[in-house]
Design a protein around this motif. Structure first.
Motif: not given
Length: 322
Positions: A93-104, A294-307
């Motif tokens: 039920g998660e989005e495929f993109g944005g800040t979500h992925n069904p496997e994270f 959420g490690v993927d989201r922490l990675h997003m913060l460190c890399a400066g990306t919104a996706s």
């Protein structure tokens, strides 16, 4: 789109930073199962259901984990004092993109003898350490705000006294179009997502002490009205969900039974209560802190990306192209 070699090297660096940070603080890395008979019973989560069949034909129904929390708490009950795991988790039920992925990827860590205030300090230190590893400047000191204070400011409701009818009226006032079947949790989240979350600002902020119906697996505050739970937001991005853990097996059973009933009402699959978890809870020290980040989201913060696609080698949106 980020270069896949850059993504791979960044993730390896982030994982190494996390492991070093926690090892230096006395945490032991553990591995937990991905396929279980008793996944999370939270009504708002939908696990990926599957089964395993033995050679003799015996079939075992289960699901992929939405969190390693149950297994981690069993280990605490078996005598582990400070543990963490870096693991894949799965949510339908998660989005495929944005800040979500069904496997994270999720980092969960627990320490017996510590509460959620200690956890806020340690979480802030971990995030700052991750940013430093990426050569990014430190974030300003993390703010802390109680959910009750945020609702008073942005919704005009006092959660100490607000009824379900009060929250429904607030939804009507803000044209949020509540459904007649909305539960108190539904109404709370309509208001939180529409009126509170957009006002949290760009600076990091711990939002803590959620209403008791949002306590999940957390201990209640002394007045019984709120769960000792916090979430961290940075620039509007939610990074983690943490608790002073509930260690009372009787209260945990009551919450599980309530969640089972709500899942039934919603037409969702009913899973059994994890009796091994309940049996070991009373052996967990009080207090105990736990955090799911959420490690993927922490990675997003460190890399400066919104996706999230920019920090995954194989995002679901690419794996399941039409």
């Amino acid at each position: 789109m980020s270069n896949i070699k850059t993504i791979a090297h960044e993730r390896a660096l982030l994982n190494e930073t996390i492991r070093t940070f926690l090892k230096e603080r006395g945490y032991l890395e553990v591995e937990t199962p991905l396929f279980v008979a008793c996944p999370d019973l939270s009504p708002n989560l939908t696990p990926f259901e599957t089964s395993a069949t033995e050679p003799n034909g015996t079939n075992h129904r289960g699901a992929l984990i939405t969190s390693p929390e149950f297994s981690m708490k069993k280990l605490l009950g078996a005598g582990f004092e400070a543990i963490y795991t870096l693991t894949k988790v799965f949510r339908d039920g998660e989005e495929f993109g944005g800040t979500h992925n069904p496997e994270f990827t999720m980092l969960e860590w627990y320490r017996q003898g510590a509460d959620y205030h200690f956890g806020m300090d340690e979480t802030e230190a971990l995030v700052q350490a991750a940013l430093a590893t990426f050569g990014k400047p430190a974030l300003p000191a993390f703010k802390r705000a109680r959910v009750r204070d945020l609702f008073l400011q942005y919704v005009g409701l006092d959660l100490d006294t607000a009824t379900v009818e009060d929250q429904r009226a607030a939804c009507d006032r803000f044209n949020l179009h509540p459904s007649s079947t909305d539960t108190e949790s539904d109404l709370f989240y309509r208001l939180f997502l529409a009126k509170v979350e957009p006002n949290l600002g760009a600076d990091p902020i711990f939002v803590y002490d959620y209403p008791s119906h949002q306590a999940a697996l957390s201990r209640l505050t002394p007045d019984g009205k709120y769960g000792e739970r916090f979430e961290l937001y940075v620039g509007g991005l939610e990074l983690c969900n943490a608790f002073t853990e509930l260690t009372d097996p009787a209260e945990q059973r009551r919450r599980f039974l309530s969640e089972q009933e709500e899942r039934k009402t919603l037409g969702k699959t009913g899973f059994p209560i994890d009796e091994t978890l309940l049996a070991r809870l009373s052996s967990v020290r009080h207090p105990t802190f736990g955090n799911a980040l959420g490690v993927d989201r922490l990675h997003m913060l460190c890399a400066g990306t919104a996706s999230i696609k920019d920090v995954l080698l194989f995002p679901a949106a690419d794996l399941f192209k039409n």
